[in-house]
Design an enzyme around this catalytic site. Structure first.
Site, PDB file in Angstrom:
ATOM      1  N   HIS A 233      13.321  67.219  -0.078  1.00 43.79           N
ATOM      2  CA  HIS A 233      11.934  67.500  -0.438  1.00 43.79           C
ATOM      3  C   HIS A 233      11.350  66.287  -1.158  1.00 43.79           C
ATOM      4  CE1 HIS A 233       8.397  69.672  -1.743  1.00 43.79           C
ATOM      5  NE2 HIS A 233       8.587  69.186  -2.963  1.00 43.79           N
TER       6      HIS A 233
ATOM      7  N   LYS B 268       4.420  50.809  22.907  1.00 48.77           N
ATOM      8  CA  LYS B 268       4.596  51.187  21.491  1.00 48.77           C
ATOM      9  C   LYS B 268       4.070  50.088  20.568  1.00 48.77           C
ATOM     10  CE  LYS B 268       5.416  54.265  23.183  1.00 48.77           C
ATOM     11  NZ  LYS B 268       5.628  54.672  24.555  1.00 48.77           N
TER      12      LYS B 268
HETATM   13  P1  NAI Z   1       3.200  62.432  34.146  1.00 47.13           P
HETATM   14  O1  NAI Z   1       3.971  63.139  35.174  1.00 47.13           O
HETATM   15  O2  NAI Z   1       3.555  62.527  32.714  1.00 47.13           O
HETATM   16  O3  NAI Z   1       1.660  62.882  34.233  1.00 47.13           O
HETATM   17  C1  NAI Z   1       0.912  62.767  35.400  1.00 47.13           C
HETATM   18  C2  NAI Z   1      -0.288  63.685  35.282  1.00 47.13           C
HETATM   19  O4  NAI Z   1      -1.162  63.402  36.349  1.00 47.13           O
HETATM   20  C3  NAI Z   1       0.055  65.163  35.366  1.00 47.13           C
HETATM   21  O5  NAI Z   1      -0.604  65.829  34.326  1.00 47.13           O
HETATM   22  C4  NAI Z   1      -0.460  65.565  36.742  1.00 47.13           C
HETATM   23  O6  NAI Z   1      -0.854  66.912  36.795  1.00 47.13           O
HETATM   24  C5  NAI Z   1      -1.626  64.623  36.902  1.00 47.13           C
HETATM   25  N1  NAI Z   1      -2.018  64.322  38.286  1.00 47.13           N
HETATM   26  C6  NAI Z   1      -1.216  64.146  39.351  1.00 47.13           C
HETATM   27  N2  NAI Z   1      -1.953  63.829  40.445  1.00 47.13           N
HETATM   28  C7  NAI Z   1      -3.246  63.801  40.046  1.00 47.13           C
HETATM   29  C8  NAI Z   1      -4.478  63.516  40.704  1.00 47.13           C
HETATM   30  N3  NAI Z   1      -4.510  63.185  42.002  1.00 47.13           N
HETATM   31  N4  NAI Z   1      -5.625  63.580  39.979  1.00 47.13           N
HETATM   32  C9  NAI Z   1      -5.590  63.902  38.661  1.00 47.13           C
HETATM   33  N5  NAI Z   1      -4.453  64.177  37.995  1.00 47.13           N
HETATM   34  C10 NAI Z   1      -3.293  64.114  38.674  1.00 47.13           C
HETATM   35  O7  NAI Z   1       3.161  60.903  34.652  1.00 47.13           O
HETATM   36  P2  NAI Z   1       2.723  59.569  33.915  1.00 47.13           P
HETATM   37  O8  NAI Z   1       1.922  59.843  32.711  1.00 47.13           O
HETATM   38  O9  NAI Z   1       2.142  58.716  34.994  1.00 47.13           O
HETATM   39  O10 NAI Z   1       4.107  58.971  33.473  1.00 47.13           O
HETATM   40  C11 NAI Z   1       5.053  58.600  34.471  1.00 47.13           C
HETATM   41  C12 NAI Z   1       6.468  58.789  34.001  1.00 47.13           C
HETATM   42  O11 NAI Z   1       6.761  57.903  32.961  1.00 47.13           O
HETATM   43  C13 NAI Z   1       6.719  60.188  33.500  1.00 47.13           C
HETATM   44  O12 NAI Z   1       7.886  60.662  34.115  1.00 47.13           O
HETATM   45  C14 NAI Z   1       6.921  60.035  32.031  1.00 47.13           C
HETATM   46  O13 NAI Z   1       7.908  60.916  31.553  1.00 47.13           O
HETATM   47  C15 NAI Z   1       7.358  58.584  31.882  1.00 47.13           C
HETATM   48  N6  NAI Z   1       6.827  58.074  30.622  1.00 47.13           N
HETATM   49  C16 NAI Z   1       7.395  58.499  29.462  1.00 47.13           C
HETATM   50  C17 NAI Z   1       6.897  58.094  28.257  1.00 47.13           C
HETATM   51  C18 NAI Z   1       7.498  58.616  27.022  1.00 47.13           C
HETATM   52  O14 NAI Z   1       8.606  59.143  27.065  1.00 47.13           O
HETATM   53  N7  NAI Z   1       6.828  58.514  25.881  1.00 47.13           N
HETATM   54  C19 NAI Z   1       5.767  57.165  28.162  1.00 47.13           C
HETATM   55  C20 NAI Z   1       5.219  56.840  29.427  1.00 47.13           C
HETATM   56  C21 NAI Z   1       5.756  57.270  30.605  1.00 47.13           C
END
Ligand code: NAI
Length: 470
Positions: A449, A54
């Site tokens: 508003h 952030k």
């Molecule tokens: P994510 O689960 O949000 O996204 C992973 C993405 O990678 C998905 O769209 C999936 O379909 C894709 N994917 C999976 N395997 C793949 C492959 N072999 N090739 C291409 N695409 C593939 O996971 P992310 O972004 O790594 O985040 C990890 C965790 O951290 C999540 O659970 C997320 O909720 C949390 N997080 C939360 C944040 C927030 O609340 N703002 C910020 C950053 C992370």
């Protein structure tokens, strides 16, 4: 002298789940220790996750605004530049100050920080191995596992944290890459992709599925694809990376359609692997303690966070549910209260999720896809940010608010927002769901508003087909 080897509760892990649980337990009068092996408290979230990302999202947004967004306001700046090392140092200072803040809170609440790596010997006993391999064993009436998660890896793509990085490396690149390839169009990919795109990188996102943000409402994912494409993101959906070879010159990737077929080569300077996270349970001694896991490596618990072994509890990313800091926090508090003899529960229908890009995407409750799948009859009310006066005054009109309410009872079932500050706007809706509000309740609540929140009120009015400003 007080006995420093036995506690009412030992929490393992000082991330947002564990440290908050430890403070709550201490507030309730439990003699509490928290084991953490990192040099600083706060876990992934504070050290290499939510907080540093952030800080960089804010810095890079300010730069982009100064470089491209001020002219229309009649503000003249001359040529705008940035010093990446100062930007990164600012992020490190924010992290340092906040992690020290938790140390202060531990002292204030008399939580003992046991520095080192924990291993559960058996229920009631935790071995902590500190610096230089020195180990000590502590007794605890209850043990709470809050060890969080680790980066998920993909075969053929080895993370070296230099050219092929996880989110940790992507928060500390020494220079802006010319071309950044992000594997995974989820939250991390889009947030950290945004940081480096704003600072000048060409960003290509390779996503296995046919949509980015697969867990979110379909309309949100579509709008985010449009908004980010406009900003310069390139998306290769339905694609998989077969191999990634790193050299002094950069990384050569072999990319193929997810369904199979001919591949092609892509070259770039840096690859960010962001394909999800996996529960972190390595070396905890769970097997010998007899703690049951599910088929995805998560610790099995009941609704009171009890594992199958009496006296051992688990919360946060190591158990089922979204891997979110605030979900872990809420579970930690409730688990501490249950251990202290109180009752409590977490309302999983009211946990918001936010993607901190620009515009932001935020959601709480069910998506339209989930409601359709469950056969629940609903009414949807949608209001575009472009019809909200404050969004127009700010010149920031990408997005919408969508309220989904039960067709019979009008109870709010889900809300989905794309827009400026969506992450703040969603709090009102989490409260609405927590209180079992109807769309009519929101529509009848006076909203100041001119604010962005009026878009929420209008979307609630639209559920009944009577928005005023569209
Ligand atoms: P994510 O689960 O949000 O996204 C992973 C993405 O990678 C998905 O769209 C999936 O379909 C894709 N994917 C999976 N395997 C793949 C492959 N072999 N090739 C291409 N695409 C593939 O996971 P992310 O972004 O790594 O985040 C990890 C965790 O951290 C999540 O659970 C997320 O909720 C949390 N997080 C939360 C944040 C927030 O609340 N703002 C910020 C950053 C992370």
């Amino acid at each position: 002298m007080a006995d420093e080897t036995s506690f009412d509760l030992i929490v393992i892990g000082a991330g947002p789940g564990g440290y908050v649980a430890a403070i709550r337990a201490a507030q309730l009068g439990l003699k509490t220790a928290c084991v953490e092996k990192r040099e600083t408290l706060g876990g992934t979230c504070l050290n290499v996750g939510c907080i540093p990302s952030k800080a960089l999202l804010n810095s890079s947004h300010l730069y982009e605004e100064a470089a491209h967004g001020l002219e229309r306001h009649g503000i003249k700046t001359g040529k705008v530049g940035f010093d990446l090392s100062v930007m990164l140092a600012n992020k490190d200072k924010v992290v340092g100050d906040l992690t020290k803040g938790i140390e202060f809170l531990f002292k204030k609440n008399k939580v003992t920080w046991l520095k080192g790596k924990a291993e559960i010997v058996k229920a009631g006993s935790v071995k902590v191995t500190g610096e230089g391999g020195k180990a000590a064993t502590y007794a605890a009436k209850s043990i709470m596992i809050a060890t969080g998660s680790d980066v998920a890896r993909i075969p053929g793509v080895e993370i070296d944290e230099k050219r092929i990085v996880s989110s940790t490396g992507a928060l500390a690149l020494a220079a802006v890459p010319k071309h950044l390839v992000v594997i995974g169009g989820g939250v991390i990919g889009l947030e950290l992709g945004s940081v480096w795109r704003r600072l000048g990188a060409e960003v290509t996102v390779i996503e296995y599925l046919d949509t980015i943000l697969p867990g979110m409402d379909g309309e949100v994912a579509k709008q985010m694809t449009r908004s980010l494409t406009k900003q310069g993101f390139k998306f290769r959906l339905g694609s998989k990376v077969l191999t990634a070879k790193s050299s002094d010159k950069g990384v050569a990737l072999r990319v193929a359609p997810a369904k199979g077929g001919d591949g092609e080569d892509i070259t770039c300077d840096v690859v960010l692997v962001a394909v999800g996270r996996v529960p972190y349970t390595h070396g905890l001694g769970l097997k010998s303690a007899g703690v049951e896991m599910d088929e995805r490596g998560r610790i099995k618990t009941d609704a009171h966070f009890r594992t199958n072994v009496p006296g051992i509890y688990a919360i946060g990313d190591v158990i089922i549910g979204p891997m979110l800091a605030h979900k872990a926090e809420d579970e930690g508090v409730v688990c501490a209260e249950i251990i202290a003899g109180q009752s409590g529960h977490v309302n999983y229908d009211a946990i918001p999720g936010v993607v901190y890009t620009h515009p932001e995407a935020a959601a709480v409750g069910k998506t339209e896809e989930e409601l359709k799948k469950a056969g629940i009859a609903y009414r949807a009310g949608k209001f575009p940010m472009s019809a909200n006066s404050r969004a127009r005054a700010n010149g920031d009109t990408d997005g919408f608010v969508k309220v989904l309410a039960d067709a019979k009872t009008d109870r709010v079932l889900g809300v989905h927002i794309v827009g400026p500050d969506a992450g703040t706007l969603i709090a009102e809706l989490a409260l609405a769901i927590e209180f079992g509000a109807s769309a009519e309740d929101i529509a009848r609540t006076c909203h100041a508003h001119p604010t962005l929140n009026e878009a929420v009120k209008e979307a609630a009015l639209a559920v009944d087909g009577r928005p005023i400003h569209i």
